[in-house]
Design a protein around this motif. Structure first.
Motif, PDB file in Angstrom:
ATOM      1  N   HIS A   1       0.830  -1.206   0.000  1.00 23.96           N
ATOM      2  CA  HIS A   1       0.000   0.000   0.000  1.00 23.96           C
ATOM      3  C   HIS A   1       0.868   1.261   0.000  1.00 23.96           C
ATOM      4  O   HIS A   1       2.020   1.227   0.453  1.00 23.96           O
ATOM      5  N   PRO A   2       0.314   2.340  -0.497  1.00 22.50           N
ATOM      6  CA  PRO A   2       1.105   3.590  -0.552  1.00 22.50           C
ATOM      7  C   PRO A   2       1.116   4.299   0.804  1.00 22.50           C
ATOM      8  O   PRO A   2       0.133   4.273   1.534  1.00 22.50           O
ATOM      9  N   VAL A   3       2.275   4.911   1.084  1.00 23.92           N
ATOM     10  CA  VAL A   3       2.395   5.742   2.300  1.00 23.92           C
ATOM     11  C   VAL A   3       2.915   7.112   1.855  1.00 23.92           C
ATOM     12  O   VAL A   3       3.861   7.212   1.089  1.00 23.92           O
TER      13      VAL A   3
ATOM     14  N   ASP B   1      -4.688  10.621   1.061  1.00 20.40           N
ATOM     15  CA  ASP B   1      -4.415   9.311   1.653  1.00 20.40           C
ATOM     16  C   ASP B   1      -5.262   8.296   0.882  1.00 20.40           C
ATOM     17  O   ASP B   1      -6.134   8.671   0.107  1.00 20.40           O
ATOM     18  N   MET B   2      -4.998   7.011   1.143  1.00 20.24           N
ATOM     19  CA  MET B   2      -5.775   6.013   0.399  1.00 20.24           C
ATOM     20  C   MET B   2      -6.892   5.452   1.268  1.00 20.24           C
ATOM     21  O   MET B   2      -6.815   5.458   2.493  1.00 20.24           O
ATOM     22  N   ASP B   3      -7.939   4.984   0.601  1.00 18.82           N
ATOM     23  CA  ASP B   3      -9.050   4.317   1.292  1.00 18.82           C
ATOM     24  C   ASP B   3      -8.720   2.822   1.324  1.00 18.82           C
ATOM     25  O   ASP B   3      -8.677   2.178   0.267  1.00 18.82           O
TER      26      ASP B   3
ATOM     27  N   TYR C   1     -10.562   0.078  -0.817  1.00 18.43           N
ATOM     28  CA  TYR C   1     -10.508  -0.012  -2.282  1.00 18.43           C
ATOM     29  C   TYR C   1      -9.107   0.065  -2.885  1.00 18.43           C
ATOM     30  O   TYR C   1      -8.917  -0.311  -4.044  1.00 18.43           O
ATOM     31  N   CYS C   2      -8.096   0.567  -2.128  1.00 17.69           N
ATOM     32  CA  CYS C   2      -6.742   0.626  -2.685  1.00 17.69           C
ATOM     33  C   CYS C   2      -6.270  -0.806  -2.935  1.00 17.69           C
ATOM     34  O   CYS C   2      -6.232  -1.625  -2.026  1.00 17.69           O
ATOM     35  N   LYS C   3      -5.930  -1.115  -4.209  1.00 23.55           N
ATOM     36  CA  LYS C   3      -5.515  -2.487  -4.528  1.00 23.55           C
ATOM     37  C   LYS C   3      -4.008  -2.621  -4.594  1.00 23.55           C
ATOM     38  O   LYS C   3      -3.487  -3.671  -4.973  1.00 23.55           O
ATOM     39  N   GLY C   4      -3.313  -1.551  -4.292  1.00 22.32           N
ATOM     40  CA  GLY C   4      -1.858  -1.640  -4.177  1.00 22.32           C
ATOM     41  C   GLY C   4      -1.121  -1.673  -5.496  1.00 22.32           C
ATOM     42  O   GLY C   4      -0.026  -2.218  -5.588  1.00 22.32           O
ATOM     43  N   CYS C   5      -1.704  -1.074  -6.532  1.00 23.02           N
ATOM     44  CA  CYS C   5      -1.079  -1.165  -7.854  1.00 23.02           C
ATOM     45  C   CYS C   5       0.198  -0.331  -7.961  1.00 23.02           C
ATOM     46  O   CYS C   5       1.039  -0.592  -8.810  1.00 23.02           O
ATOM     47  N   GLY C   6       0.302   0.702  -7.145  1.00 22.58           N
ATOM     48  CA  GLY C   6       1.530   1.512  -7.148  1.00 22.58           C
ATOM     49  C   GLY C   6       1.565   2.608  -8.186  1.00 22.58           C
ATOM     50  O   GLY C   6       2.576   3.292  -8.333  1.00 22.58           O
ATOM     51  N   ILE C   7       0.484   2.815  -8.907  1.00 23.19           N
ATOM     52  CA  ILE C   7       0.472   3.860  -9.937  1.00 23.19           C
ATOM     53  C   ILE C   7       0.683   5.241  -9.300  1.00 23.19           C
ATOM     54  O   ILE C   7       1.444   6.062  -9.796  1.00 23.19           O
ATOM     55  N   CYS C   8       0.026   5.459  -8.152  1.00 25.36           N
ATOM     56  CA  CYS C   8       0.154   6.762  -7.485  1.00 25.36           C
ATOM     57  C   CYS C   8       1.612   7.046  -7.139  1.00 25.36           C
ATOM     58  O   CYS C   8       2.122   8.159  -7.371  1.00 25.36           O
ATOM     59  N   ALA C   9       2.302   6.016  -6.623  1.00 24.66           N
ATOM     60  CA  ALA C   9       3.697   6.204  -6.218  1.00 24.66           C
ATOM     61  C   ALA C   9       4.573   6.498  -7.434  1.00 24.66           C
ATOM     62  O   ALA C   9       5.463   7.352  -7.397  1.00 24.66           O
TER      63      ALA C   9
ATOM     64  N   VAL D   1      -4.728   9.957 -10.932  1.00 24.67           N
ATOM     65  CA  VAL D   1      -4.316   8.754 -11.657  1.00 24.67           C
ATOM     66  C   VAL D   1      -4.779   7.444 -10.997  1.00 24.67           C
ATOM     67  O   VAL D   1      -4.746   6.395 -11.631  1.00 24.67           O
ATOM     68  N   CYS D   2      -5.226   7.484  -9.774  1.00 23.73           N
ATOM     69  CA  CYS D   2      -5.626   6.238  -9.114  1.00 23.73           C
ATOM     70  C   CYS D   2      -6.788   5.597  -9.879  1.00 23.73           C
ATOM     71  O   CYS D   2      -7.827   6.224 -10.073  1.00 23.73           O
ATOM     72  N   PRO D   3      -6.627   4.356 -10.358  1.00 27.01           N
ATOM     73  CA  PRO D   3      -7.663   3.758 -11.217  1.00 27.01           C
ATOM     74  C   PRO D   3      -8.923   3.325 -10.468  1.00 27.01           C
ATOM     75  O   PRO D   3      -9.949   3.083 -11.100  1.00 27.01           O
ATOM     76  N   GLU D   4      -8.882   3.241  -9.161  1.00 26.72           N
ATOM     77  CA  GLU D   4     -10.059   2.672  -8.460  1.00 26.72           C
ATOM     78  C   GLU D   4     -11.297   3.561  -8.420  1.00 26.72           C
ATOM     79  O   GLU D   4     -12.382   3.064  -8.734  1.00 26.72           O
ATOM     80  N   PRO D   5     -11.374   4.803  -8.060  1.00 29.29           N
ATOM     81  CA  PRO D   5     -10.339   5.617  -7.445  1.00 29.29           C
ATOM     82  C   PRO D   5     -10.418   5.450  -5.934  1.00 29.29           C
ATOM     83  O   PRO D   5     -11.506   5.491  -5.364  1.00 29.29           O
ATOM     84  N   ALA D   6      -9.244   5.285  -5.329  1.00 29.03           N
ATOM     85  CA  ALA D   6      -9.212   4.964  -3.901  1.00 29.03           C
ATOM     86  C   ALA D   6      -8.446   6.007  -3.101  1.00 29.03           C
ATOM     87  O   ALA D   6      -8.110   5.774  -1.946  1.00 29.03           O
ATOM     88  N   ILE D   7      -8.153   7.147  -3.716  1.00 29.30           N
ATOM     89  CA  ILE D   7      -7.422   8.179  -2.976  1.00 29.30           C
ATOM     90  C   ILE D   7      -8.406   9.263  -2.541  1.00 29.30           C
ATOM     91  O   ILE D   7      -9.217   9.737  -3.335  1.00 29.30           O
ATOM     92  N   VAL D   8      -8.361   9.578  -1.271  1.00 35.96           N
ATOM     93  CA  VAL D   8      -9.285  10.575  -0.728  1.00 35.96           C
ATOM     94  C   VAL D   8      -8.505  11.823  -0.291  1.00 35.96           C
ATOM     95  O   VAL D   8      -7.367  11.734   0.158  1.00 35.96           O
TER      96      VAL D   8
ATOM     97  N   SER E   1       5.648   6.208  -1.100  1.00 40.31           N
ATOM     98  CA  SER E   1       6.387   4.946  -1.210  1.00 40.31           C
ATOM     99  C   SER E   1       5.445   3.782  -0.950  1.00 40.31           C
ATOM    100  O   SER E   1       4.473   3.912  -0.192  1.00 40.31           O
ATOM    101  N   MET E   2       5.725   2.667  -1.607  1.00 42.66           N
ATOM    102  CA  MET E   2       4.875   1.479  -1.466  1.00 42.66           C
ATOM    103  C   MET E   2       5.467   0.586  -0.372  1.00 42.66           C
ATOM    104  O   MET E   2       6.650   0.246  -0.403  1.00 42.66           O
ATOM    105  N   VAL E   3       4.615   0.212   0.565  1.00 43.20           N
ATOM    106  CA  VAL E   3       5.056  -0.573   1.718  1.00 43.20           C
ATOM    107  C   VAL E   3       4.310  -1.916   1.708  1.00 43.20           C
ATOM    108  O   VAL E   3       3.088  -1.928   1.560  1.00 43.20           O
TER     109      VAL E   3
END
Ligand code: SF4
Ligand code: SF4
Lengths: 100, 397
Positions: free
Chosen positions: A40-42, A72-74, A77-85, A57-64, A94-96
């Motif tokens: 997930h993104p931090v 931050d991400m929800d 729904y955030c699927k951890g694709c890393g596009i935002c990062a 750019v978040c495809p879900e969209p899961a960024i609030v 960064s993706m953790v």
């Protein structure tokens, strides 16, 4: 959010609509894409310029958007694709890995 | 016979043309089809009827059968009474869309002019095309002659569109053997068809004023339930099919049953056939009866939903059932029809022995004499034990 009268896992075959037709909008919200995330993104707020590119750019969209214009991400729904990062203009995301 | 038979007009006509007139009289509103031998004359003539303004319908010319059925799905989703027709490779090219049409419960009616599948390339009749599409979730009916092709085409719309059915329906007719012969048959009047078959009232349709989602994906939590609802609808369509066939019998005097029987009373040996082969078998069975042989004939008119009870009832008193398949499931138990018939009879305590003869592949002629020969061979098999899972009749070498 529009809810079905029953959660999917309690719906019987008699309660399904003919041909699986969905008569209400917004049912994709029932699908928690966050369930299968492996990372997930931090956000490091000190380097964020609040440009909103990650939100765009978040495809879900899961960024609030949070108070103050940060993001931050929800987790539902955030699927951890890393596009935002990858697209963040200052490199402050960064993706953790998820904890087991 | 009906007390008020419909006014009938007797015509001599190629069966394909009669089918296209049945579609016209059913007032199909939307047609998409790709021509393929031996189905071509049906859609060619429909295209002429539409072009001449004799049928008020949208006719979409497409570049393949995959697109033909896809277009039919779109038009059925919009609420139109929809028709298509195909054969062999065309049916195979539709394959993935066949499941989508039934899963989404669109009452599309399709004629399949049955033909062998390539390779080797053959344009002639057998049932390998439809038997490769057994599991598509459509209602499937077989006809034996041109009159039945006309009758069942009109009835198929009424069955398919019933609010408790809503399933696409295939009328199977043997390519060339039926599609290209000229027969004498009876047309009922347009008024009678209109009274029998009111306009299609879809439960859901694509309508911007009342939007719905069709063809959405289903999570593992709900896929099984939607599939089971489809299975139940297909099984239960049996009763609606019988009702529609009864109504047609009252209108025309022509009565159809899921399992047809011919000279089965006291028969010890029964042949089982499907499609046009049934009329050839009737000739042979009559000859056998004349020789004093206790032989009868059953034919499966309804293939899906499978008529379990009617078949068990029809064959329960026989000692031997000779199942004549017109397709080969290579590497498997032989003929698909025999597989299913044996499966249907297996739970019964008292049941006939069954043997499987695969005949008439790729247009190989099956004269009445073949049935005499098969009877003799089958009886030998019963005495000395079956020679194998099935027998490919007439194969040289
Ligand atoms: S990782 Fe993917 S899904 Fe999650 S917030 Fe970033 S872009 Fe959206
Ligand atoms: S893209 Fe990066 S800098 Fe821009 S708002 Fe998102 S986290 Fe902040």
């Amino acid at each position: 959010m529009i809810k079905y009268t029953k959660p999917l896992e309690q719906t019987t075959w008699r309660e399904t609509e003919v041909g699986g037709v969905l008569t209400v909008p917004g049912t994709a919200r029932e699908y928690r894409t966050g369930d299968w995330r492996s990372q997930h993104p931090v956000w490091t707020k000190s380097r964020c310029i609040r440009c909103g590119v990650c939100w765009t750019v978040c495809p879900e969209p899961a960024i609030v958007e949070e108070p103050g214009g940060y993001f931050d991400m929800d987790p539902n729904y955030c699927k951890g694709c890393g596009i935002c990062a990858r697209e963040c203009v200052t490199g402050c995301i960064s993706m953790v890995p998820e904890e087991e | 016979m009906s007390a008020h038979p419909a006014k009938a007009q007797r015509v001599g006509m190629e069966v394909s043309i009669a089918v296209s007139h049945a579609v016209q009289m059913a007032r199909a509103e939307a047609i998409a089809a790709y021509p393929i031998t031996p189905q071509t004359h049906i859609v060619e003539h429909l295209s002429t009827l539409v072009a001449n303004g004799e049928l008020e319908a949208e006719f979409i010319n497409v570049e393949s059968e995959h697109s033909a059925l896809s277009a039919c799905i779109g038009m059925s989703a919009a609420g139109a009474r929809t028709y298509t027709a195909t054969s062999a490779q065309g049916l195979a090219l539709m394959h993935e869309i066949l499941f989508i049409a039934s899963g989404m419960r669109f009452p599309i009616v399709m004629t399949v002019a049955n033909r062998a599948l390539s390779a080797p390339l053959s344009i002639w009749n057998d049932h390998s095309d439809i038997m490769a599409a057994r599991d598509i979730g459509w209602i499937q009916v077989f006809v034996e002659n041109g009159q039945e092709a006309y009758d069942h085409t009109i009835m198929a719309f009424k069955i398919a569109e019933h609010p408790e059915v809503l399933l696409p329906t295939i009328v199977n007719l043997d390519g060339f053997i039926l599609s290209h012969v000229v027969e004498a048959l009876e047309f009922i009047s347009q008024e009678d068809v209109d009274a029998f078959l009111p306009p299609y009232q879809p439960k859901y349709r694509l309508d911007p004023k009342k939007p719905v989602t069709m063809g959405a994906f289903a999570m593992p939590e709900i896929y099984t339930e939607v599939k089971y609802a489809h299975q139940v609808a297909l099984t239960n369509s049996y009763h609606h099919i019988l009702k529609v066939w009864d109504e047609w019998a009252n209108l025309t005097g022509r009565r159809y049953r899921p399992v047809e029987t011919y000279l089965t009373e006291d028969a010890k040996v029964l042949f089982l056939t499907m499609g046009s082969l049934t009329e050839v078998a009737e000739v042979a069975v009559e000859e056998m009866r004349a020789q004093g042989l206790p032989v009868g004939l059953v034919s499966l008119r309804l293939w899906r939903p499978f008529p379990f009870d009617a078949l068990r009832e029809a064959v329960k008193d026989a000692e031997l059932l000779i199942v004549c398949d017109r397709a080969l499931s290579a590497g498997g138990p032989g003929g698909p029809v025999h597989s299913e018939v044996r499966n249907c009879l297996y739970p019964l305590e008292s049941k006939p022995a069954t043997v499987n003869y695969i005949i008439g592949l790729g247009g190989r002629d099956v004269p009445p004499e073949a049935f005499h020969d098969i009877l003799a061979r089958a009886q030998k098999e019963v005495e000395s034990g079956p020679s194998g899972e099935f027998f490919l009749y007439g194969v040289r070498g």
